[in-house]
Design an enzyme around this catalytic site. Structure first.
Site, PDB file in Angstrom:
ATOM      1  N   GLN A 191       0.826  -1.215   0.000  1.00  0.00           N
ATOM      2  CA  GLN A 191       0.000   0.000   0.000  1.00  0.00           C
ATOM      3  C   GLN A 191       0.859   1.262   0.000  1.00  0.00           C
ATOM      4  OE1 GLN A 191      -3.650  -0.946   0.637  1.00  0.00           O
ATOM      5  NE2 GLN A 191      -3.911   0.907  -0.552  1.00  0.00           N
TER       6      GLN A 191
ATOM      7  N   LYS B 290       1.857   1.785  -3.673  1.00  0.00           N
ATOM      8  CA  LYS B 290       0.648   2.018  -4.470  1.00  0.00           C
ATOM      9  C   LYS B 290       0.131   3.435  -4.229  1.00  0.00           C
ATOM     10  CE  LYS B 290      -2.585  -1.068  -3.849  1.00  0.00           C
ATOM     11  NZ  LYS B 290      -3.804  -1.820  -3.445  1.00  0.00           N
TER      12      LYS B 290
ATOM     13  N   LYS C 139      -2.708  -0.855   6.608  1.00  0.00           N
ATOM     14  CA  LYS C 139      -3.696  -1.896   6.312  1.00  0.00           C
ATOM     15  C   LYS C 139      -4.141  -2.521   7.612  1.00  0.00           C
ATOM     16  CE  LYS C 139      -5.607  -3.953   2.742  1.00  0.00           C
ATOM     17  NZ  LYS C 139      -5.853  -3.441   1.373  1.00  0.00           N
TER      18      LYS C 139
ATOM     19  N   ASP D  58     -11.853  -3.885   2.021  1.00  0.00           N
ATOM     20  CA  ASP D  58     -11.014  -4.835   1.281  1.00  0.00           C
ATOM     21  C   ASP D  58     -11.842  -6.129   1.266  1.00  0.00           C
ATOM     22  OD1 ASP D  58      -8.011  -5.095   0.234  1.00  0.00           O
ATOM     23  OD2 ASP D  58      -8.444  -6.974   1.254  1.00  0.00           O
TER      24      ASP D  58
ATOM     25  N   THR E 281     -11.969   0.538  -8.136  1.00  0.00           N
ATOM     26  CA  THR E 281     -10.828  -0.379  -8.285  1.00  0.00           C
ATOM     27  C   THR E 281     -10.938  -1.149  -9.605  1.00  0.00           C
ATOM     28  OG1 THR E 281     -10.867  -0.614  -5.890  1.00  0.00           O
ATOM     29  CG2 THR E 281      -9.443  -2.105  -7.097  1.00  0.00           C
TER      30      THR E 281
ATOM     31  N   ASN F 181     -16.264  -7.193  -5.175  1.00  0.00           N
ATOM     32  CA  ASN F 181     -16.301  -5.784  -5.582  1.00  0.00           C
ATOM     33  C   ASN F 181     -15.391  -5.486  -6.774  1.00  0.00           C
ATOM     34  OD1 ASN F 181     -14.707  -2.962  -4.982  1.00  0.00           O
ATOM     35  ND2 ASN F 181     -16.918  -2.764  -4.897  1.00  0.00           N
TER      36      ASN F 181
ATOM     37  N   SER G  24     -10.569   6.744  -2.919  1.00  0.00           N
ATOM     38  CA  SER G  24     -10.716   6.981  -1.479  1.00  0.00           C
ATOM     39  C   SER G  24     -10.111   8.339  -1.105  1.00  0.00           C
ATOM     40  CB  SER G  24      -9.994   5.890  -0.676  1.00  0.00           C
ATOM     41  OG  SER G  24     -10.806   4.751  -0.537  1.00  0.00           O
TER      42      SER G  24
END
Ligand code: NDP
Ligand code: 2IT
Length: 449
Positions: free
Chosen positions: A115, A118, A130, A170, A214, A245, A381
């Site tokens: 993360q 990213k 996370k 998630d 996403t 998702n 987000s």
């Protein structure tokens, strides 16, 4: 694992293995980054001198806590939850919460580590973090989910905040769970701090297009990769693993661009529908009924349900792994190559094993790594945080345009950085180097912290 590490990096990796025993997914994620950043240290020896890599690999803070809750029959259950606040050089810790029985510290650390880079690639002011729990949401009632979320937030609330740490969803955490989590945060703190969590309902502070972001983003990234090869999605045959998702909205965007999705899955089996997957049916089963993908064949007699099958055996032009880590190995990669697949783009986090990536890259299959390809979710987000901070609500169209622009920008930077470092077309190197440089520069500027 494959490539040799730079001589400066090998002892760092050995020390990491020693300090973090038994966390194989974390080791894998770190190793992949270390394998690609050797050339950066030649250009920037100061990062090695100032131990930026050792610092990046050690989370700033790791929180582990008990989550007791009562099921509908009154029985008490104890779960374990985590929040790993990995790196805040570029902004508050940002990253999702995963509820799945496989969750342990090693999974949350791998996800938190990924993360960091990213989030850096998005160009938005967000650090990396996370969290999650080994709670299994399958088969639980809404009330059980609510009690679990309330109990989890009763501890988590003291660690998060708009300027500190901003969770989201998630695996196993979607709109319903975010609602319960935010509700409990608001109740405990007596503050309506919208920006403390993202993925909220769109009528109470959530961003339009976050749910889709996403999957849509991964398809935008795929389109950019295909453009480089003078190709497009139009008329392509796709397979998408998962049916959650990310998978659903990757399928939706790909279909709108003229692709045909012939297969999707869940952890029990695969749906093969040669005529093309009907997304309304998948959405009804997964989003409304919370059922299993096997239910699909009740509505589509021509489709086949292949229990325990491997989705990667199905011939396709493009594969989008959108379920979970290490779901596509070297054997699967060889099968995809054999069947003429031209691109693999990761919607899930680290779905391809290192050996699988090697097979794909050596076979000149265009490979889009998760850090870059699935960054659209966290980027949106961050757009939700922006809207919350200014008390604004953007239109779907405006938000989606921002997302598209961000994904095109991430693709360009990864491509150009790979080229600059002599690895043209290698998006793994491009993403890792570009992400690392952004974080390393910020950390270095802030001194030894
Ligand atoms: P969901 O919970 O909505 O869906 C997960 C899907 O993957 C389900 O179909 C599930 O099947 C399948 N799956 C999960 N675990 C396993 C497993 N161990 N083995 C086989 N199949 C499995 O999650 P998301 O769609 O949100 O997440 C999917 C992936 O995308 C994850 O890797 C996540 O980290 C990543 N991601 C998610 C983002 C987001 O915004 N949500 C952003 C960026 C990445 P089943 O129901 O049978 O468990
Ligand atoms: O892996 C991811 O990027 C996510 N689960 C989304 C994180 C977020 O904060 O939106």
């Amino acid at each position: 694992m494959s490539a040799k590490l730079d001589e400066k990096l090998e002892p760092i990796y050995q020390e990491l293995l020693h300090r973090n025993p038994g966390e194989s997914e974390f080791h894998q994620a770190v190793r992949e980054v270390l394998e690609t950043i050797g050339p950066v240290l030649c250009k920037h020896p100061e990062f090695a001198d100032r131990k930026i890599i050792q610092r990046i690999c050690e989370p700033e803070r790791q929180i582990i806590f008990r989550v007791p809750w009562q099921d509908d029959s009154g029985e008490i259950h104890i779960n374990r939850a985590f929040r790993v606040e990995f790196n805040s050089a570029l902004g508050p810790y940002k990253g999702g919460m995963r509820f799945h029985p496989s969750v342990y510290l090693g999974i949350i650390k791998f996800l938190g580590f990924e993360q960091i880079f990213k989030n850096a690639l998005t160009g938005l002011p967000i650090g990396g973090g996370k969290g999650g729990s080994d709670f299994n949401p399958k088969g639980k009632s809404d009330n059980e989910i609510m009690r679990f979320c309330q109990s989890l937030m009763t501890e988590l609330y003291r660690h998060i905040g708009v300027y500190t740490d901003v969770p989201a969803g998630d695996i196993g955490v979607g709109g319903r769970e975010i609602g319960y989590l935010f509700g409990q945060y608001k109740r405990i703190t007596n503050r309506y701090e919208s920006g403390v969590i993202t993925g909220k309902g769109t009528d109470w502070g959530g961003s339009l297009a976050r749910k889709e972001a996403t999957g849509y983003g991964a398809v935008y990234f795929t389109q950019e990769m295909l453009k480089v090869r003078n190709d497009s999605l139009d008329g392509k045959k796709l397979i998408v693993s998962g049916s959650g998702n990310v998978a659903i909205y990757a399928m939706e965007k790909a279909q709108s661009q003229g692709a045909k999705i012939v297969a999707c899955s869940d952890s029990s089996g695969v749906i093969y529908h040669k005529e093309g997957i009907d997304l309304d049916t998948v959405k009804r089963i997964k989003e409304v009924e919370r059922g299993r993908i096997s239910d699909y064949i009740e509505s589509h007699k021509k489709a086949k349900y292949l229990k325990d099958a491997c989705i990667w055996d199905i011939p396709c032009d493009i594969a989008l792994p959108c379920a979970t880590q290490n779901e596509l190995n070297a054997k699967d990669a060889k099968k995809l190559v054999e069947n003429g697949c031209i691109a693999v783009v990761e919607g899930a986090n680290m779905p391809t094993t290192p050996e699988g990536i090697k097979v794909l890259q050596e076979s000149k299959v265009a490979f889009g790594p998760s850090k870059a390809a699935n960054a659209g979710g966290v980027a949106t987000s961050a757009l939700e945080m922006q809207q919350n901070a200014s008390r604004a609500s953007w239109s779907f169209e405006h938000t989606e345009n921002c997302l598209a622009e961000i994904m095109i920008g991430i693709h360009r930077r990864c491509y150009e950085t790979a080229e600059e470092y002599g690895a043209t077309g290698d998006y793994v190197s491009g993403a890792n180097i570009e992400g690392f440089l952004r974080v390393a520069r910020a950390m270095d500027a802030m001194g030894v912290i």
